[in-house]
Design a protein around this motif. Structure first.
Motif, PDB file in Angstrom:
ATOM      1  N   VAL A  59       0.842  -1.194   0.000  1.00 56.86           N
ATOM      2  CA  VAL A  59       0.000   0.000   0.000  1.00 56.86           C
ATOM      3  C   VAL A  59       0.877   1.243   0.000  1.00 56.86           C
ATOM      4  O   VAL A  59       2.016   1.219   0.454  1.00 56.86           O
ATOM      5  CB  VAL A  59      -0.950   0.057   1.231  1.00 56.86           C
ATOM      6  CG1 VAL A  59      -1.966  -1.066   1.192  1.00 56.86           C
ATOM      7  CG2 VAL A  59      -0.172   0.036   2.522  1.00 56.86           C
ATOM      8  N   VAL A  60       0.294   2.314  -0.511  1.00 56.01           N
ATOM      9  CA  VAL A  60       0.956   3.610  -0.445  1.00 56.01           C
ATOM     10  C   VAL A  60       0.686   4.175   0.951  1.00 56.01           C
ATOM     11  O   VAL A  60      -0.476   4.258   1.357  1.00 56.01           O
ATOM     12  CB  VAL A  60       0.401   4.561  -1.527  1.00 56.01           C
ATOM     13  CG1 VAL A  60       0.987   5.950  -1.374  1.00 56.01           C
ATOM     14  CG2 VAL A  60       0.681   3.995  -2.910  1.00 56.01           C
ATOM     15  N   PRO A  61       1.726   4.546   1.690  1.00 52.25           N
ATOM     16  CA  PRO A  61       1.483   5.039   3.047  1.00 52.25           C
ATOM     17  C   PRO A  61       0.833   6.420   3.046  1.00 52.25           C
ATOM     18  O   PRO A  61       1.105   7.235   2.165  1.00 52.25           O
ATOM     19  CB  PRO A  61       2.889   5.110   3.651  1.00 52.25           C
ATOM     20  CG  PRO A  61       3.802   5.279   2.488  1.00 52.25           C
ATOM     21  CD  PRO A  61       3.144   4.544   1.347  1.00 52.25           C
ATOM     22  N   PRO A  62      -0.023   6.690   4.047  1.00 51.45           N
ATOM     23  CA  PRO A  62      -0.545   8.052   4.200  1.00 51.45           C
ATOM     24  C   PRO A  62       0.608   9.000   4.517  1.00 51.45           C
ATOM     25  O   PRO A  62       1.648   8.582   5.031  1.00 51.45           O
ATOM     26  CB  PRO A  62      -1.508   7.948   5.387  1.00 51.45           C
ATOM     27  CG  PRO A  62      -1.557   6.522   5.782  1.00 51.45           C
ATOM     28  CD  PRO A  62      -0.503   5.770   5.054  1.00 51.45           C
ATOM     29  N   ARG A  64       1.256  11.189   6.801  1.00 53.59           N
ATOM     30  CA  ARG A  64       1.801  11.263   8.167  1.00 53.59           C
ATOM     31  C   ARG A  64       2.691  10.067   8.468  1.00 53.59           C
ATOM     32  O   ARG A  64       3.748  10.201   9.057  1.00 53.59           O
ATOM     33  CB  ARG A  64       0.668  11.371   9.178  1.00 53.59           C
ATOM     34  CG  ARG A  64       0.049  12.744   9.196  1.00 53.59           C
ATOM     35  CD  ARG A  64      -0.940  12.893  10.371  1.00 53.59           C
ATOM     36  NE  ARG A  64      -1.565  14.201  10.332  1.00 53.59           N
ATOM     37  CZ  ARG A  64      -2.789  14.431   9.905  1.00 53.59           C
ATOM     38  NH1 ARG A  64      -3.533  13.446   9.461  1.00 53.59           N
ATOM     39  NH2 ARG A  64      -3.281  15.649   9.902  1.00 53.59           N
ATOM     40  N   LYS A  65       2.242   8.881   8.077  1.00 47.63           N
ATOM     41  CA  LYS A  65       3.038   7.671   8.302  1.00 47.63           C
ATOM     42  C   LYS A  65       4.332   7.734   7.485  1.00 47.63           C
ATOM     43  O   LYS A  65       5.399   7.359   7.961  1.00 47.63           O
ATOM     44  CB  LYS A  65       2.216   6.434   7.922  1.00 47.63           C
ATOM     45  CG  LYS A  65       2.943   5.135   8.168  1.00 47.63           C
ATOM     46  CD  LYS A  65       2.069   3.935   7.831  1.00 47.63           C
ATOM     47  CE  LYS A  65       2.830   2.652   8.067  1.00 47.63           C
ATOM     48  NZ  LYS A  65       2.041   1.478   7.690  1.00 47.63           N
ATOM     49  N   PHE A  66       4.223   8.187   6.253  1.00 51.40           N
ATOM     50  CA  PHE A  66       5.390   8.304   5.381  1.00 51.40           C
ATOM     51  C   PHE A  66       6.399   9.288   5.974  1.00 51.40           C
ATOM     52  O   PHE A  66       7.588   8.984   6.075  1.00 51.40           O
ATOM     53  CB  PHE A  66       4.942   8.758   3.987  1.00 51.40           C
ATOM     54  CG  PHE A  66       6.062   8.824   2.980  1.00 51.40           C
ATOM     55  CD1 PHE A  66       6.639   7.661   2.487  1.00 51.40           C
ATOM     56  CD2 PHE A  66       6.519  10.049   2.512  1.00 51.40           C
ATOM     57  CE1 PHE A  66       7.665   7.721   1.551  1.00 51.40           C
ATOM     58  CE2 PHE A  66       7.540  10.110   1.576  1.00 51.40           C
ATOM     59  CZ  PHE A  66       8.114   8.946   1.095  1.00 51.40           C
ATOM     60  N   ALA A  67       5.921  10.458   6.388  1.00 54.00           N
ATOM     61  CA  ALA A  67       6.803  11.476   6.968  1.00 54.00           C
ATOM     62  C   ALA A  67       7.475  10.941   8.228  1.00 54.00           C
ATOM     63  O   ALA A  67       8.693  11.112   8.412  1.00 54.00           O
ATOM     64  CB  ALA A  67       6.014  12.748   7.269  1.00 54.00           C
ATOM     65  N   LYS A  97      -2.512   5.450  -7.311  1.00 54.53           N
ATOM     66  CA  LYS A  97      -2.984   6.753  -6.818  1.00 54.53           C
ATOM     67  C   LYS A  97      -3.326   6.642  -5.348  1.00 54.53           C
ATOM     68  O   LYS A  97      -3.990   5.683  -4.938  1.00 54.53           O
ATOM     69  CB  LYS A  97      -4.232   7.187  -7.593  1.00 54.53           C
ATOM     70  CG  LYS A  97      -3.960   7.457  -9.039  1.00 54.53           C
ATOM     71  CD  LYS A  97      -5.243   7.670  -9.798  1.00 54.53           C
ATOM     72  CE  LYS A  97      -4.950   7.543 -11.274  1.00 54.53           C
ATOM     73  NZ  LYS A  97      -6.105   7.225 -12.061  1.00 54.53           N
ATOM     74  N   PRO A  98      -2.868   7.583  -4.543  1.00 54.26           N
ATOM     75  CA  PRO A  98      -3.195   7.536  -3.117  1.00 54.26           C
ATOM     76  C   PRO A  98      -4.675   7.817  -2.914  1.00 54.26           C
ATOM     77  O   PRO A  98      -5.293   8.517  -3.702  1.00 54.26           O
ATOM     78  CB  PRO A  98      -2.320   8.620  -2.503  1.00 54.26           C
ATOM     79  CG  PRO A  98      -2.038   9.563  -3.624  1.00 54.26           C
ATOM     80  CD  PRO A  98      -2.046   8.748  -4.879  1.00 54.26           C
ATOM     81  N   THR A  99      -5.214   7.272  -1.848  1.00 55.97           N
ATOM     82  CA  THR A  99      -6.599   7.544  -1.507  1.00 55.97           C
ATOM     83  C   THR A  99      -6.648   8.341  -0.218  1.00 55.97           C
ATOM     84  O   THR A  99      -5.670   8.408   0.514  1.00 55.97           O
ATOM     85  CB  THR A  99      -7.384   6.228  -1.313  1.00 55.97           C
ATOM     86  OG1 THR A  99      -6.744   5.473  -0.292  1.00 55.97           O
ATOM     87  CG2 THR A  99      -7.429   5.428  -2.597  1.00 55.97           C
ATOM     88  N   GLY A 100      -7.773   8.945   0.030  1.00 58.76           N
ATOM     89  CA  GLY A 100      -7.937   9.695   1.280  1.00 58.76           C
ATOM     90  C   GLY A 100      -7.224  11.025   1.249  1.00 58.76           C
ATOM     91  O   GLY A 100      -6.983  11.601   0.187  1.00 58.76           O
ATOM     92  N   CYS A 101      -6.858  11.493   2.407  1.00 62.05           N
ATOM     93  CA  CYS A 101      -6.230  12.806   2.559  1.00 62.05           C
ATOM     94  C   CYS A 101      -4.776  12.725   2.164  1.00 62.05           C
ATOM     95  O   CYS A 101      -3.978  12.094   2.839  1.00 62.05           O
ATOM     96  CB  CYS A 101      -6.370  13.284   4.001  1.00 62.05           C
ATOM     97  SG  CYS A 101      -5.703  14.920   4.263  1.00 62.05           S
TER      98      CYS A 101
END
Length: 102
Positions: A59-62, A64-67, A97-101
């Motif tokens: 999955v592509v990390p959100p 905040r998690k990525f940072a 493509k990322p989902t969400g915010c």
């Protein structure tokens, strides 16, 4: 089908690479150029890390998690990419493509 003149890339309507296997760092530079950016080493490092995380987790990390994983702030990512850092990282890194915010 859209294609760039030099690399003949197949892109979707939003400019994402259709075939992830076509990706390499030159492709990332071309995709960034098409969006009006010059890809920096810092940007490329973020893309490499997102690709590594995607390969490990599927999955592509959100953002905040990525940072947090990279020990940077979300603000740092926005300062580097100016808008939608995860969308651009995914787009230029041939990730979904990322989902969400983002």
């Amino acid at each position: 089908m859209n294609a760039t003149a030099e690399l003949k890339l197949e892109l979707d309507g939003e400019g994402f690479l259709v075939n992830r296997d076509d990706w390499n760092e030159d492709v990332a530079r071309e995709l960034a150029r098409m969006d009006g950016y010059e890809l920096t080493d810092e940007m490329l490092n973020y893309i490499r890390e997102a690709r590594r995380m995607y390969e490990e987790d599927g999955v592509v990390p959100p953002i905040r998690k990525f940072a947090k994983a990279l020990n940077v702030s979300s603000k740092d990512l926005y300062d580097t990419f100016k808008k939608g850092p995860m969308k651009l990282i995914c787009k230029w890194g041939a990730l979904p493509k990322p989902t969400g915010c983002v």
